[in-house]
Scaffold this motif. Structure first.
Motif, PDB file in Angstrom:
ATOM      1  N   LEU A  17      -0.494  -5.229  -0.886  1.00 41.30           N
ATOM      2  CA  LEU A  17       0.907  -4.878  -0.094  1.00 41.30           C
ATOM      3  C   LEU A  17       2.054  -4.490  -0.853  1.00 41.30           C
ATOM      4  CD1 LEU A  17       1.895  -6.043   2.295  1.00 41.30           C
ATOM      5  CD2 LEU A  17       2.741  -7.998   1.495  1.00 41.30           C
ATOM      6  N   GLU A  18       2.338  -4.700  -2.027  1.00 42.49           N
ATOM      7  CA  GLU A  18       3.505  -3.935  -2.088  1.00 42.49           C
ATOM      8  C   GLU A  18       3.207  -1.936  -2.077  1.00 42.49           C
ATOM      9  OE1 GLU A  18       4.713  -4.908  -6.261  1.00 42.49           O
ATOM     10  OE2 GLU A  18       4.768  -6.588  -5.366  1.00 42.49           O
ATOM     11  N   ALA A  19       1.334  -1.616  -2.631  1.00 40.55           N
ATOM     12  CA  ALA A  19       1.555  -0.362  -2.297  1.00 40.55           C
ATOM     13  C   ALA A  19       1.319  -0.143  -0.336  1.00 40.55           C
ATOM     14  CB  ALA A  19      -0.112  -0.259  -2.712  1.00 40.55           C
ATOM     15  N   VAL A  20       1.052  -0.788  -0.129  1.00 37.37           N
ATOM     16  CA  VAL A  20       1.011  -0.663   1.444  1.00 37.37           C
ATOM     17  C   VAL A  20       2.545  -0.263   1.710  1.00 37.37           C
ATOM     18  CG1 VAL A  20       0.091  -0.853   3.666  1.00 37.37           C
ATOM     19  CG2 VAL A  20      -1.689  -1.305   1.855  1.00 37.37           C
ATOM     20  N   GLN A  21       3.330  -0.642   1.409  1.00 42.25           N
ATOM     21  CA  GLN A  21       4.469  -1.215   1.667  1.00 42.25           C
ATOM     22  C   GLN A  21       5.311   0.679   0.923  1.00 42.25           C
ATOM     23  OE1 GLN A  21       7.095  -3.503   3.251  1.00 42.25           O
ATOM     24  NE2 GLN A  21       7.725  -1.626   4.195  1.00 42.25           N
ATOM     25  N   ARG A  22       5.191   0.882  -0.073  1.00 39.95           N
ATOM     26  CA  ARG A  22       5.278   1.717  -0.817  1.00 39.95           C
ATOM     27  C   ARG A  22       4.731   3.133   0.698  1.00 39.95           C
ATOM     28  NH1 ARG A  22       4.163  -0.140  -5.146  1.00 39.95           N
ATOM     29  NH2 ARG A  22       2.295   0.865  -4.968  1.00 39.95           N
ATOM     30  N   TRP A  23       3.779   3.144   1.025  1.00 37.04           N
ATOM     31  CA  TRP A  23       3.068   4.199   2.204  1.00 37.04           C
ATOM     32  C   TRP A  23       3.484   3.792   3.179  1.00 37.04           C
ATOM     33  CZ3 TRP A  23      -3.265   4.738   2.817  1.00 37.04           C
ATOM     34  CH2 TRP A  23      -3.189   5.035   3.258  1.00 37.04           C
ATOM     35  N   ALA A  24       3.362   2.430   3.948  1.00 38.07           N
ATOM     36  CA  ALA A  24       4.388   3.018   5.194  1.00 38.07           C
ATOM     37  C   ALA A  24       5.976   3.446   4.873  1.00 38.07           C
ATOM     38  CB  ALA A  24       4.070   1.593   5.292  1.00 38.07           C
ATOM     39  N   ASP A  25       6.570   3.072   4.118  1.00 38.52           N
ATOM     40  CA  ASP A  25       8.470   3.443   4.294  1.00 38.52           C
ATOM     41  C   ASP A  25       8.276   5.235   3.533  1.00 38.52           C
ATOM     42  OD1 ASP A  25       8.828   1.287   4.129  1.00 38.52           O
ATOM     43  OD2 ASP A  25       9.559   1.541   1.492  1.00 38.52           O
ATOM     44  N   ASP A  26       7.407   5.653   2.856  1.00 36.22           N
ATOM     45  CA  ASP A  26       6.835   7.181   2.965  1.00 36.22           C
ATOM     46  C   ASP A  26       6.987   7.614   4.221  1.00 36.22           C
ATOM     47  OD1 ASP A  26       7.947   6.883   0.369  1.00 36.22           O
ATOM     48  OD2 ASP A  26       5.091   7.436  -0.220  1.00 36.22           O
ATOM     49  N   ASP A  27       5.527   7.206   5.022  1.00 31.92           N
ATOM     50  CA  ASP A  27       5.401   7.638   6.782  1.00 31.92           C
ATOM     51  C   ASP A  27       6.162   7.286   7.557  1.00 31.92           C
ATOM     52  OD1 ASP A  27       3.362   8.788   4.653  1.00 31.92           O
ATOM     53  OD2 ASP A  27       1.948   7.611   5.993  1.00 31.92           O
ATOM     54  N   LEU A  28       7.825   6.235   7.640  1.00 28.80           N
ATOM     55  CA  LEU A  28       8.710   5.620   8.080  1.00 28.80           C
ATOM     56  C   LEU A  28       7.956   4.700   8.817  1.00 28.80           C
ATOM     57  CD1 LEU A  28      10.186   9.064   8.984  1.00 28.80           C
ATOM     58  CD2 LEU A  28      10.551   7.519   7.316  1.00 28.80           C
TER      59      LEU A  28
END
Length: 61
Positions: A17-28
């Motif tokens: 979940l933390e990794a997906v959150q970082r990825w989502a943040d990067d992709d807005l």
């Protein structure tokens, strides 16, 4: 045309979940939109979802 959305509870490890959150943040994107994007791309690449049926992910969170 609105795409019908269905709610689905998801159990996921904290690390993923933390990794997906970082990825989502990067992709807005929201985490939900990012998960849907990743699933849709995997389905499309594996021939499980035809490209014309692959609705774009709209972040409505």
């Amino acid at each position: 045309m609105a795409v019908e959305k269905k709610a689905y509870p998801l159990r996921i490890s904290a690390a993923v979940l933390e990794a997906v959150q970082r990825w989502a943040d990067d992709d807005l994107r929201s985490v939900n939109a990012q998960i849907e994007f990743v699933l849709r791309e995997a389905l499309r690449k594996n021939g499980r979802l035809k490209h014309e049926n692959a609705e774009p992910v709209v972040d409505d969170d």
